[in-house]
Design a protein around this motif. Structure first.
Motif, mmCIF file in Angstrom:
data_model
loop_
_atom_site.group_PDB
_atom_site.id
_atom_site.type_symbol
_atom_site.label_atom_id
_atom_site.label_comp_id
_atom_site.label_asym_id
_atom_site.label_seq_id
_atom_site.Cartn_x
_atom_site.Cartn_y
_atom_site.Cartn_z
ATOM 1 N N VAL A 83 0.978 -1.283 0.000
ATOM 2 C CA VAL A 83 -0.075 -0.153 -0.030
ATOM 3 C C VAL A 83 0.956 1.286 -0.045
ATOM 4 O O VAL A 83 1.719 1.561 1.027
ATOM 5 N N SER A 84 0.713 2.249 -1.044
ATOM 6 C CA SER A 84 1.731 3.257 -1.248
ATOM 7 C C SER A 84 0.946 4.092 -2.267
ATOM 8 O O SER A 84 0.176 3.503 -3.126
ATOM 9 N N PHE A 85 1.436 5.395 -2.496
ATOM 10 C CA PHE A 85 1.333 6.196 -3.638
ATOM 11 C C PHE A 85 2.101 5.366 -4.823
ATOM 12 O O PHE A 85 3.116 4.818 -4.444
ATOM 13 N N VAL A 86 1.544 5.177 -5.918
ATOM 14 C CA VAL A 86 2.371 4.484 -7.026
ATOM 15 C C VAL A 86 2.299 5.121 -8.319
ATOM 16 O O VAL A 86 3.591 5.119 -8.957
ATOM 17 N N GLN A 87 1.435 6.091 -8.507
ATOM 18 C CA GLN A 87 1.404 6.751 -9.907
ATOM 19 C C GLN A 87 1.895 5.804 -11.085
ATOM 20 O O GLN A 87 2.729 6.334 -11.948
ATOM 21 N N GLY A 88 0.986 4.550 -11.000
ATOM 22 C CA GLY A 88 1.325 3.642 -12.037
ATOM 23 C C GLY A 88 1.395 3.999 -13.434
ATOM 24 O O GLY A 88 2.201 3.581 -14.489
ATOM 25 N N HIS A 89 0.533 5.194 -14.084
ATOM 26 C CA HIS A 89 0.516 5.680 -15.325
ATOM 27 C C HIS A 89 2.108 6.201 -15.537
ATOM 28 O O HIS A 89 2.509 6.396 -17.004
ATOM 29 N N ASN A 90 2.966 6.655 -14.632
ATOM 30 C CA ASN A 90 4.260 7.358 -14.821
ATOM 31 C C ASN A 90 5.180 5.959 -14.471
ATOM 32 O O ASN A 90 6.361 6.609 -14.537
ATOM 33 N N ASN A 91 4.753 5.135 -13.899
ATOM 34 C CA ASN A 91 5.765 4.107 -13.454
ATOM 35 C C ASN A 91 5.615 2.527 -14.244
ATOM 36 O O ASN A 91 5.364 1.753 -13.304
ATOM 37 N N PRO A 92 5.805 2.552 -15.297
ATOM 38 C CA PRO A 92 5.485 1.278 -15.873
ATOM 39 C C PRO A 92 6.330 0.114 -15.280
ATOM 40 O O PRO A 92 6.118 -1.197 -15.169
ATOM 41 N N ASP A 93 7.625 0.554 -15.116
ATOM 42 C CA ASP A 93 8.527 -0.669 -14.445
ATOM 43 C C ASP A 93 8.084 -1.326 -13.183
ATOM 44 O O ASP A 93 8.084 -2.472 -12.943
ATOM 45 N N SER B 96 -7.966 2.637 -15.844
ATOM 46 C CA SER B 96 -7.453 3.783 -16.312
ATOM 47 C C SER B 96 -5.572 3.915 -16.426
ATOM 48 O O SER B 96 -5.401 4.379 -17.405
ATOM 49 N N VAL B 97 -5.209 3.240 -15.466
ATOM 50 C CA VAL B 97 -3.745 3.102 -15.553
ATOM 51 C C VAL B 97 -3.290 2.110 -16.782
ATOM 52 O O VAL B 97 -2.523 2.345 -17.599
ATOM 53 N N LYS B 98 -4.115 1.203 -17.022
ATOM 54 C CA LYS B 98 -3.967 0.166 -18.366
ATOM 55 C C LYS B 98 -3.999 1.090 -19.615
ATOM 56 O O LYS B 98 -3.190 0.912 -20.352
ATOM 57 N N LYS B 99 -5.127 1.848 -19.820
ATOM 58 C CA LYS B 99 -5.196 2.822 -20.716
ATOM 59 C C LYS B 99 -4.041 3.512 -21.054
ATOM 60 O O LYS B 99 -3.503 3.543 -21.997
ATOM 61 N N ALA B 100 -3.795 4.129 -19.861
ATOM 62 C CA ALA B 100 -2.513 5.294 -19.957
ATOM 63 C C ALA B 100 -1.072 4.567 -20.270
ATOM 64 O O ALA B 100 -0.315 5.136 -21.039
ATOM 65 N N LEU B 101 -1.121 3.003 -20.011
ATOM 66 C CA LEU B 101 0.195 2.412 -20.634
ATOM 67 C C LEU B 101 0.302 1.755 -21.453
ATOM 68 O O LEU B 101 1.169 1.182 -22.177
ATOM 69 N N GLU B 102 -0.881 1.745 -22.281
ATOM 70 C CA GLU B 102 -1.069 0.998 -23.643
ATOM 71 C C GLU B 102 -0.282 1.764 -24.704
ATOM 72 O O GLU B 102 -0.300 3.072 -24.542
#
Ligand code: NAD
Length: 385
Positions: free
Chosen positions: A90-100, A379-385
């Motif tokens: 559990v943390s902030f992740v900002q997945g759309h900017n952190n694909p790795d 939404s993160v999935k879409k951003a990383l596509e």
């Protein structure tokens, strides 16, 4: 249930995901708590401020090998690789900017909840870390403006004459903006507030500030957030704001649109129209800036105007920002750290707990980013596509 708290490694990050007050409540839930040695040092929370039932370790395999890992920012991919299959982050992740990071979480089959994805619904208010951290940022932004100005904020009537109050304009009246308005107002400035969501008018006015209106610009989006403006709306907004900015001593910008870079609201020409000695504090800096001259973590002088682009303002208030964040985490994990069935209600101290996810709970369903090796947030999935 075993829980660990990671050390923050991002440059300039002084916050920590646990404080003694919250650790005490956590250990009451029969939690075995392990914290990275010295994790609280940067926020002035030494290890010995925690009670004896909390343990400390320097061994990252031990720290990341727990049932639940808590952090402010997502750990490195190396540390995620040390997590157990099926364990929880559990943390902030900002997945759309952190694909790795997202890849590492999938590979390790970590159930990851991203704090920024917690829905802004009433029941989730006590878990809403976006709000707690934005409140810290807004407060500090007003102080930064006061400090950067070579003028008083309040009106002063003295034997040496009367000083007029400074004018502070706050652009974006969400959680951070409202806190900036309240703080500048308490310091005695004449405050103006602006937002594209016109229902913020009442909130701005209730803080004693004047609400500015750009005719024909009304941009309520989904879920109480703003939407992006059209080119025509943007022009109308800039025409109105340029006039107010020319009259302001300090401008604080806080505008954001979820999942998008910070909207560019303040142009170079608008800065050039500001008074000599005026300051701009751009809380949009980490998202690229609300002002086109902003440079993250730098102070830019443009003519006689200075533009400050602090990218992590809550970290400048690390002690209290950490306290609020840790309490948000505690409230959140209690959605899935739950009592085992069939226990004696008369003996609360002997209760045992387990991890159990109710995926029908909207808060869990919307904040989960990865589970069972999949990226599950659309939404993160879409951003990383
Ligand atoms: P945010 O950080 O996404 O954005 C900050 C502000 O910038 C918003 O008020 C937005 O309208 C404004 N903005 C966006 N584009 C702009 C532009 N071009 N010009 C001027 N302003 C612009 O917002 P936030 O602070 O996270 O709050 C978003 C919403 O969530 C608000 O409606 C807030 O009241 C709501 N909220 C609800 C709860 C709850 O009920 N649990 C908790 C917190 C926030």
């Amino acid at each position: 249930v075993s829980i660990s708290v990671a050390r923050e490694t991002a440059a300039g990050e002084k916050r920590v995901a646990m404080v003694p007050k919250v650790a005490k409540k956590l250990t009451k839930l029969d939690v075995d708590l392990l914290i990275a040695k010295g994790a609280g040092d940067a926020s002035r929370i030494p290890d010995d401020a925690f009670e004896d039932d909390v343990n400390f370790s320097d061994d990252s395999s031990e720290l990341f090998g727990r049932d639940i890992v808590l952090a402010v920012n997502a750990p490195s991919t190396d540390d995620i690789a040390k997590m157990k299959q099926g364990s929880v982050l559990v943390s902030f992740v900002q997945g759309h900017n952190n694909p790795d990071v997202v890849e590492a979480l999938k590979k390790q089959q970590v159930t990851c909840f991203a704090m920024e994805l917690i829905p802004r619904i009433t029941r989730a208010q006590s878990m809403d870390a976006l709000s707690s951290q934005a409140a810290a940022a807004g407060y500090k932004a007003a102080l930064m403006a006061a400090n950067a100005l070579e003028r008083f904020l309040p009106m002063l009537t003295t034997a040496a004459g009367t000083i007029r109050p400074a004018k502070v304009l706050v652009i974006g009246a969400g959680v951070a903006g409202l806190q900036a308005i309240a703080t500048a107002g308490r310091l005695g400035a004449k405050v103006y507030g602006y937002d594209v969501r016109t229902d913020t008018k009442e909130q701005v006015e209730s803080l004693g500030a004047e609400f500015l209106v750009a005719e024909g610009v009304k941009a309520e989006g989904d879920g109480g957030y703003a939407r992006e403006l059209t080119a025509e709306e943007k022009q109308k907004q800039q025409d109105m704001l340029a006039k107010s900015m020319a009259d302001a001593d300090a401008v604080i910008t806080t505008a954001a649109v979820p999942g998008k870079p910070a909207p560019k609201i303040v142009s170079k020409a608008m800065v050039e129209g500001m008074k000599p000695g005026a300051v701009l504090i751009d809380l949009g800096a980490s998202g690229g800036g609300n002002c086109e001259l902003t440079k993250p973590d730098e102070t830019v002088s443009h003519g006689a105007v200075t533009i400050h682009g602090p990218s992590n303002v809550p970290a400048l208030l690390a002690e209290h920002a950490s306290e609020m964040y840790a309490q948000n985490l505690l409230n959140f994990i209690q959605l899935f750290v739950v009592e085992e069935d069939g226990q004696d209600e008369a003996k609360p101290d002997e209760k045992t707990y387990k991890i159990d996810f109710n995926w029908d709970d909207e808060i869990l369903a919307k904040s989960v980013l990865t589970r069972d090796g999949e990226l599950v947030n659309e939404s993160v999935k879409k951003a990383l596509e």
